[in-house]
Design an enzyme around this catalytic site. Sequence first.
Site, PDB file in Angstrom:
ATOM      1  CB  SER A 301      -0.959  -0.032   1.191  1.00  0.00           C
ATOM      2  OG  SER A 301      -1.964   0.928   1.046  1.00  0.00           O
ATOM      3  CG  ASP A 386      -6.696  -2.833  -3.450  1.00  0.00           C
ATOM      4  OD1 ASP A 386      -7.399  -2.013  -2.833  1.00  0.00           O
ATOM      5  OD2 ASP A 386      -5.498  -3.047  -3.181  1.00  0.00           O
ATOM      6  CG  HIS A 415      -5.743  -2.378   0.487  1.00  0.00           C
ATOM      7  ND1 HIS A 415      -5.011  -1.960  -0.606  1.00  0.00           N
ATOM      8  CD2 HIS A 415      -5.201  -1.737   1.555  1.00  0.00           C
ATOM      9  CE1 HIS A 415      -4.087  -1.108  -0.213  1.00  0.00           C
ATOM     10  NE2 HIS A 415      -4.174  -0.962   1.081  1.00  0.00           N
TER      11      HIS A 415
END
Length: 441
Positions: A301, A386, A415
């Site tokens: 991320s 995601d 995610h």
Amino acid sequence: MNRNWVLMFFNAVFFLTAHAVYSQNSPAPIKLVDVILSPDHSDWKYLTSEKPLVKVTVLQYGVPLKNVKVEYATGPEMMNADGKGSLLLKDGSGTIQMETSKQPGFRYLKVKTTHNNNSYENQVKLAFSPEAIEATTTLPADFNQFWKQSMDALRDVPLDPQVEHLPAYSTSTVDVFLVSIQTTGKGQRMYGYLCKPKKAGKYPVIFSPPGAGVKPFAPATSLAEQGFISFTTEIHGLSPMLDASVYRSISTAFGDYWLHNLNDRDAYYYKRVYLGCVRAIDYLCSLPEFDGKNVAVTGGSQGGALSIVTAALHPKVNCLVAFYPALCDITGYLHNRAGGWPHMLNQVSAPVVNRPDNLKTLQYFDVVNFARQIKVPGFYSWGYNDNTCPPTSVYAAINTIKAPKTIRITPVSAHWRFEETNRESINWIKEQLKLVEPGSK
């Protein structure tokens, strides 16, 4: 009554009461009703001319529910739906024909059903010629010059490491330390946990920048147990050992840090962060136990974004791993498609952020423009479901990389990542650094 029997009685009552409380308060590990979506291409990938067919199955206790009605919506990733409908699944399953995408990118299918007054839903996002997705952000002519000058300014700033041994977190084989280093100037510091094997020797180093947010975290010794010196950091100049309540209060007042000083590339919040990551590598390479040659960086991320940035900026990085990187192709929304986290230009934020000075600054910090500079091998992994770091934005960055790429797509992932992929990435790092034979586990 015998004293032992009394104790046994009260222990039993305590156990049953605690078990009841736990049972009442703990969420179920699975859903009562599952909405299963199965695209007719196992890799969820299509050409721009193809129309996907998706099988819909609604299960309760693993058995198809009969005569259940589903409602569905389709559209371009992260955009408003351009198609809606409903379907009666007489035997618990049916099919939905999706439209194709005329441009390389992603389209979603969201399916919802109601059973006994409870709602259940699922989504799939399908890829259309994703390797042809092109970035919308542009590369400033002075991009490399700007970052070279920024890093040159660090030469006269001492690292001034402050190190505290943490016996409570250390193990029989790994020493854990709380470390802070000076980054861009006096009083500007970055904190993190350094984990080192206790056994004397020289070791490769690995830097792990953090995901997004303002929050505490605990040290992880797993990489050090595998023969690395690891450094896992925060980015806000805060000790990760602060009480969680302190972090909550800071986060409330400081949440949208990615917008701070966005109108000025020299004062923008992420400039200090990116340079702090460079300093983290400098610190690792200064350790006497460093083997002098093997440097890796890995994260997911925001940490995936910072891994790409660090590998692009620091010449000593040999390889990188980036899971679902953030901050990629942020301007995608201005071109009617998904942009990367933190979605600064979506319909909600665009009126505030969409200004010439802000857009100019973003060009110097968009991960796409760092991906264009990558010269070392990378392992990249993400999923199609995601919505935090949309795959359109990730492909926009990864497609620009000319260096060797190992790509692992797990389309069902949102995610998050599977532990199998995590292990594969660590083995890949070891192979790149020639710490193991290729293909060994």
